[in-house]
Design a protein around this motif. Structure first.
Motif, PDB file in Angstrom:
ATOM      1  N   VAL A   1      -5.465   6.264   6.906  1.00  0.00           N
ATOM      2  CA  VAL A   1      -6.824   5.981   6.747  1.00  0.00           C
ATOM      3  C   VAL A   1      -7.165   4.333   6.096  1.00  0.00           C
ATOM      4  CG1 VAL A   1      -8.717   6.974   4.818  1.00  0.00           C
ATOM      5  CG2 VAL A   1      -7.210   8.681   6.051  1.00  0.00           C
TER       6      VAL A   1
ATOM      7  N   VAL B   1      -1.231  10.299   5.466  1.00  0.00           N
ATOM      8  CA  VAL B   1      -2.380  10.401   5.823  1.00  0.00           C
ATOM      9  C   VAL B   1      -3.338   9.392   4.940  1.00  0.00           C
ATOM     10  CG1 VAL B   1      -4.505  11.854   5.328  1.00  0.00           C
ATOM     11  CG2 VAL B   1      -2.423  12.834   6.234  1.00  0.00           C
ATOM     12  N   PRO B   2      -3.087   9.007   3.483  1.00  0.00           N
ATOM     13  CA  PRO B   2      -3.912   7.877   3.135  1.00  0.00           C
ATOM     14  C   PRO B   2      -3.408   6.463   3.732  1.00  0.00           C
ATOM     15  CG  PRO B   2      -2.962   9.291   1.321  1.00  0.00           C
ATOM     16  CD  PRO B   2      -2.261   9.928   2.494  1.00  0.00           C
TER      17      PRO B   2
ATOM     18  N   LYS C   1       2.393   1.993  -3.249  1.00  0.00           N
ATOM     19  CA  LYS C   1       1.220   2.192  -4.363  1.00  0.00           C
ATOM     20  C   LYS C   1       0.821   3.844  -3.968  1.00  0.00           C
ATOM     21  CE  LYS C   1      -1.277  -1.656  -5.623  1.00  0.00           C
ATOM     22  NZ  LYS C   1      -2.349  -2.823  -5.442  1.00  0.00           N
ATOM     23  N   ILE C   2       0.700   4.217  -2.851  1.00  0.00           N
ATOM     24  CA  ILE C   2       0.538   5.533  -2.303  1.00  0.00           C
ATOM     25  C   ILE C   2       1.881   6.456  -2.570  1.00  0.00           C
ATOM     26  CG2 ILE C   2       0.150   7.188  -0.279  1.00  0.00           C
ATOM     27  CD1 ILE C   2      -1.218   4.712   1.054  1.00  0.00           C
TER      28      ILE C   2
ATOM     29  N   LYS D   1       3.698   6.178  -5.185  1.00  0.00           N
ATOM     30  CA  LYS D   1       3.821   6.160  -6.680  1.00  0.00           C
ATOM     31  C   LYS D   1       2.630   7.111  -7.192  1.00  0.00           C
ATOM     32  CE  LYS D   1       5.652   2.100  -8.317  1.00  0.00           C
ATOM     33  NZ  LYS D   1       5.396   0.616  -8.559  1.00  0.00           N
ATOM     34  N   ALA D   2       1.405   7.112  -6.389  1.00  0.00           N
ATOM     35  CA  ALA D   2       0.454   8.048  -6.669  1.00  0.00           C
ATOM     36  C   ALA D   2       0.696   9.471  -6.349  1.00  0.00           C
ATOM     37  CB  ALA D   2      -0.949   7.573  -5.979  1.00  0.00           C
ATOM     38  N   GLN D   3       1.308   9.589  -5.385  1.00  0.00           N
ATOM     39  CA  GLN D   3       1.580  11.067  -5.043  1.00  0.00           C
ATOM     40  C   GLN D   3       2.883  11.548  -5.910  1.00  0.00           C
ATOM     41  OE1 GLN D   3      -0.446  12.390  -3.732  1.00  0.00           O
ATOM     42  NE2 GLN D   3      -0.820  11.567  -1.662  1.00  0.00           N
ATOM     43  N   MET D   4       3.736  10.463  -6.215  1.00  0.00           N
ATOM     44  CA  MET D   4       5.055  10.963  -7.123  1.00  0.00           C
ATOM     45  C   MET D   4       4.212  11.307  -8.699  1.00  0.00           C
ATOM     46  SD  MET D   4       7.897   8.184  -5.903  1.00  0.00           S
ATOM     47  CE  MET D   4       8.830   8.163  -7.282  1.00  0.00           C
ATOM     48  N   ALA D   5       3.270  10.845  -8.919  1.00  0.00           N
ATOM     49  CA  ALA D   5       2.657  11.122 -10.178  1.00  0.00           C
ATOM     50  C   ALA D   5       2.056  12.533 -10.001  1.00  0.00           C
ATOM     51  CB  ALA D   5       1.560   9.953 -10.465  1.00  0.00           C
TER      52      ALA D   5
ATOM     53  N   PRO E   1       1.633  13.704   2.497  1.00  0.00           N
ATOM     54  CA  PRO E   1       0.857  13.019   1.618  1.00  0.00           C
ATOM     55  C   PRO E   1       0.863  11.426   1.440  1.00  0.00           C
ATOM     56  CG  PRO E   1       2.149  14.877   0.635  1.00  0.00           C
ATOM     57  CD  PRO E   1       2.545  14.696   2.092  1.00  0.00           C
TER      58      PRO E   1
ATOM     59  N   GLU F   1       0.778  -1.290  -0.026  1.00  0.00           N
ATOM     60  CA  GLU F   1       0.068  -0.108   0.017  1.00  0.00           C
ATOM     61  C   GLU F   1       0.951   1.177  -0.010  1.00  0.00           C
ATOM     62  OE1 GLU F   1      -3.053  -0.731  -0.048  1.00  0.00           O
ATOM     63  OE2 GLU F   1      -4.309   0.623   1.271  1.00  0.00           O
TER      64      GLU F   1
END
Lengths: 286, 268
Positions: free
Chosen positions: B209, B205-206, B176-177, B179-183, B202, B173
């Motif tokens: 959660v 927090v996810p 993935k997070i 990567k999502a924020q690096m994007a 950033p 997880e």
């Protein structure tokens, strides 16, 4: 041409007991402004492939060019690449973190180092494009519904003004209406801005209506690459790899097999209707 | 970076060591670790090396995997050796500026390093050959007598197995997070300490959660299936000692005798 992939291979867990080849000698060219659907079932390598396009994953071998520049070249600006190739991941929960939707969308453009007014203007514009109006600005992203979260996540990427927009399963877990709304908005954006859009999905029906080209992936390789009509003509092979074609293809093929003189090339419901009406008309004339 | 952690990563193979009862392996590891602190001579060291080598051989896990866990203690190892080398009193061998290296210091540093390395390899062998579930099963059964003292053995082992189970999930997880924020242009590498900590928001927090959401889902799923603690709970595959476990205990006892004998017969 905007993106060119040459002989890219990638293996997970290299040198461990769990090594697995996820991409196997992939070559692909995606011209500017094209709306492409990347289809494959779970584990076919489609998510791995798109993460290579903005440099989040590095190929074990092969080369990737963006606007003719090798992204693995020494000193290539990966962060600039990521702002130009916007990638929206499948789960919006992975990127939403701010206290309200508006500041969350501001995160991307702020990372680009833009002045605050510009950041806010872009956030407003992006939220407007995905259909989240003023009332949502001050809401916590965790209060939103599944579809709204996804819109907020897409807005977060759009606010960075990418040239290429990649959406990983943007419709997973949405009801049919939410799905159509999001895809309609993406299609409209693609036309307005001339953006290149890559839509990753495992659902043929979703993709068939919008894209001009379909890339079918299976087991880390590209199985088919062409217009929806061309790809769906291989519906039997598609079934073998667990995908199948949209219902309309089956209806038309079934009619044709029973000797009904119908044009089997149609892929969307509207086209299929026209094809059947046309065939009926022809028969009436006879 | 996250991939380097071998401790707690099961390596599937079909070997005698894999098939042993987890209790046997737990006791064996414990005895081996304790024996490391008993020895003070090369003879003992040789016995321990032979024993460890034989176990690794029998486990059929590539040696490279055992050593991978050592990377994380390299710094600790270097510091320990450094201080042992310089601060042990005894017959001086080498003198550089104000620092004296003694014969005892060299030996001490060497033994300390061997001990630390064997400590890590020894426990890695156990985690590589035992699934986390088996491990907690073994602990639960082995510590069962403590139940009489009102220690909630079952609950503790259940918590442990859930925690172990969640490590890979949360690592994935996190990946993935990130990567999502690096994007979205997030930067987790550059900047000073404060900026770096701020940049983690950033990511954290996810992650929190999602961890809470998963915990909640799991609790609901467990309740829905009627879980209500250890009382009256039976097992589908209860742990029963086999012949090979008794054999293993015999070998272990043999090892213990050998190392004690080596320690007494050649006290350096």
């Amino acid at each position: 041409m905007s993106i060119k992939i040459e002989h890219v291979s990638y293996s997970y867990g290299q040198g461990t007991a769990y090594e697995k080849k996820a991409l196997d000698d992939i070559s692909l060219e995606i011209p500017q402004g094209q709306f492409v659907g990347i289809i494959g079932h779970t584990g076919s390598g489609k998510s791995t492939l798109i993460q290579h396009l903005n440099g989040l994953m590095r190929a074990s071998s092969g080369k990737i060019y963006f606007h003719g520049e090798d992204i693995y070249r020494e000193g290539y600006d990966m962060r600039a690449l990521r702002s130009k190739v916007g990638l929206v991941f499948q789960y919006p929960e992975h990127q939403l973190f701010e206290v309200d939707v508006f500041s969350d969308v501001c995160f991307g453009p702020r990372n680009l180092g833009l002045p605050p007014e510009e950041v806010e203007a872009r956030a407003r514009e992006a939220l407007d494009q995905v259909g989240l109006g003023e009332p949502y600005y001050k809401k916590s992203p965790f209060e939103l519904s599944g579809g709204q979260k996804r819109r907020a996540a897409i807005a977060g990427i759009l606010a960075m003004h990418p040239e290429v927009l990649i959406l990983d399963e943007p419709t997973a877990g949405l009801d049919p209406r939410g799905r159509d709304e999001i895809l309609d908005q993406v299609a409209a954006l693609q036309k307005e801005r001339g953006m290149t859009v890559l839509l990753v999905s495992h659902s043929m029906e979703d993709v068939a209506r919008y894209v001009e080209r379909i890339v079918v992936m299976d087991d880390g390789r590209i199985r088919f690459d062409g217009t929806p009509k061309k790809v769906f003509a291989h519906y039997r092979e598609l079934e073998e790899i667990g995908l199948g074609a949209p219902q309309t293809v089956y209806v038309l093929r079934g009619l044709a097999e029973k000797g009904f003189p119908v044009n089997t090339e149609a892929t969307t419901v509207e086209e299929a209707r026209d094809a059947i009406l046309e065939a009926l008309g022809r028969r009436n004339v006879c | 970076m996250l991939k380097d952690i071998t401790l707690g990563q099961y390596y599937p193979r079909d070997s005698v060591i894999h098939r042993l009862d987890p209790r046997t392996k737990l006791v064996g590891t414990l005895v081996f670790l304790l024996s490391l602190f008993l020895f003070r001579s090369f003879a003992c060291c040789l016995v321990a090396t032979l024993f460890l080598g034989a176990v690794i051989r029998a486990s059929k896990v590539p040696f490279g995997f055992m050593v991978r866990g050592l990377r994380s203690i390299m710094v600790l190892l270097a510091i320990t050796m450094f201080f042992n080398l310089l601060l042990t009193p005894g017959i001086p061998v080498l003198r550089i500026w104000k620092l004296t290296v003694t014969r005892e210091g060299i030996l001490q540093a060497l033994f300390m390093a061997i001990r630390l390395i064997y400590l890590i390899i020894g426990s890695t062998v156990m985690t590589l050959t035992t699934t986390p579930n088996h491990l907690t099963d073994g602990m639960e059964k082995g510590l069962a007598p403590l139940n009489r003292l009102h220690v909630p053995v079952h609950e503790v082992s259940m918590m442990m197995s859930i925690a172990l189970r969640f490590i890979p999930i949360l690592m994935e997880e996190t990946d993935k997070i990130m990567k999502a924020q690096m994007a979205r242009g997030a930067d987790f590498e550059s900047g000073g300490l404060i900026k770096k900590a701020k940049n983690l928001v950033p990511l954290l927090v996810p992650l929190f959660v999602s961890a809470f959401r998963r915990a909640n889902d799991l609790a609901l799923a467990m309740e829905a299936r009627g879980y209500r603690g250890g009382q009256g709970r039976t097992k589908m595959k209860p742990l029963i000692y086999q012949k090979r476990d008794y054999g293993a205990y015999l070998i272990l006892a043999g090892y213990l005798v050998c190392i004690c004998a080596a320690g007494i017969l050649s006290p350096l």
